[in-house]
Scaffold this active site. Structure first.
Site, PDB file in Angstrom:
ATOM      1  CE  LYS A  75      -4.411  -1.420   1.962  1.00 56.99           C
ATOM      2  NZ  LYS A  75      -4.264  -2.823   1.555  1.00 56.99           N
ATOM      3  CG  ASP A 109      -3.179  -3.526  -2.135  1.00 61.35           C
ATOM      4  OD1 ASP A 109      -3.191  -4.325  -3.088  1.00 61.35           O
ATOM      5  OD2 ASP A 109      -3.160  -3.891  -0.942  1.00 61.35           O
ATOM      6  CG  MET A 110      -6.844   2.586  -6.097  1.00 68.67           C
ATOM      7  SD  MET A 110      -5.648   3.895  -6.470  1.00 68.67           S
ATOM      8  CE  MET A 110      -5.149   3.431  -8.137  1.00 68.67           C
ATOM      9  NE  ARG A 159      -4.974  -7.355  -6.600  1.00 71.57           N
ATOM     10  CZ  ARG A 159      -4.292  -6.885  -5.555  1.00 71.57           C
ATOM     11  NH1 ARG A 159      -4.693  -5.800  -4.927  1.00 71.57           N
ATOM     12  NH2 ARG A 159      -3.207  -7.486  -5.139  1.00 71.57           N
ATOM     13  NE  ARG A 260      -9.684  -0.926   3.348  1.00 68.79           N
ATOM     14  CZ  ARG A 260      -8.641  -0.582   4.093  1.00 68.79           C
ATOM     15  NH1 ARG A 260      -8.700   0.484   4.874  1.00 68.79           N
ATOM     16  NH2 ARG A 260      -7.538  -1.299   4.080  1.00 68.79           N
TER      17      ARG A 260
END
Length: 279
Positions: A75, A109-110, A159, A260
């Protein structure tokens, strides 16, 4: 083990890297590859970001030494994006470069929308030098169509995920049907433009849509899912010859990730309760 920790373990391997490697090995034995992620985000201190770099390098060594079939997921805010984009880029580059020397793939990761531009910029810089990196793109963000076009034009690897962050309707699709519709649209684009990509969803409709599309396009495709969710579906896809990958996080900073997951799907609450109470 505390109640909250037991609650989180539906999706988290444990607090240590050994826990994550053990879980990844278990998945490997079932024909499933792993993505290992060290939990943590929104670092404000460079020394802490450096510590996170070292932990990610430790993951790479553990994957190599244990011969685990796994990639790494990172991240950007864990690596200093909140401090400075170029500082974060240098730390991501160190991780990806080391991974390249070990023939290990790295997923970026976004995170939520304020970090989308910085994350895409960092990724596009990284793949100028390294081809062992991919990026998550969220179907709920309205900007993702243009991001995917830019990334695909640069031969990047995507992804595709629905997106687990709460966003404003001005910049994001907020209804489940709209997010699913945009996911389908973006996935169709990937089938036409990208030789390799990952579909990261537990949605039967989208998975079946991908399977049907691949009969025509014959792309290098893999299905990625979260640890602890739809394990029988994963086994079914493996039996049918598809590449399947489990996202396996570990670490003490599990609360934001778990929150989340609960927000993402109400059904996940039942899955956690079953794991806690063994029902």
């Amino acid at each position: 083990m505390s109640f909250l920790t037991r609650f989180a373990r539906q999706w988290i391997a444990g607090e240590t890297l050994d826990d994550a490697i053990a879980q990844a090995k278990k998945k490997n034995n079932a024909g499933i590859r792993a993505i290992i992620n060290f939990l943590g985000e929104h670092v404000k201190d460079e020394a802490e970001a450096d510590n996170n770099v070292e932990e990610n390098l430790r993951i790479l060594r553990a994957i190599e030494e244990s011969k685990t079939k796994a990639s790494l997921s990172i991240k950007p805010t864990q690596l200093g994006l909140d401090i400075d984009k170029n500082l974060c880029l240098s730390k991501v580059e160190k991780i990806v470069s080391t991974a390249s020397s070990k023939n290990i793939f790295v997923w970026i990761d976004m995170e939520n929308s304020p970090y989308a531009q910085g994350t895409v910029d960092i990724y596009l810089e990284i793949i100028k030098k390294h081809k062992n990196a991919g990026i998550a793109i969220q179907a709920n963000l309205k900007r993702s169509e243009s991001d995917i076009a830019r990334i695909a034009a640069s031969m990047g690897i995507i992804r595709l995920v629905k997106g687990a962050y709460s966003e404003k309707m001005e910049i994001a699709y907020t209804s489940r049907s709209d997010i699913t519709r945009n996911f389908s649209k973006l996935m169709a684009y990937l089938f036409y433009k990208s030789p390799f990509f990952a579909i990261a969803t537990h949605d039967d409709r989208l998975i079946n849509e991908a399977i049907e599309a691949n009969k025509t396009h014959q792309k290098r495709l893999e299905f990625q899912m979260l640890m602890g969710v739809r394990d029988e579906l994963k086994r079914k896809l493996v039996r049918e010859g598809f590449a399947v990958v489990d996202y396996i996080p570990y670490g003490k900073n599990w609360f934001p990730y778990t929150t989340r997951r609960v927000r993402e799907r109400k059904r996940n609450i039942l899955l956690i309760l079953r794991s806690v109470f063994d029902i």
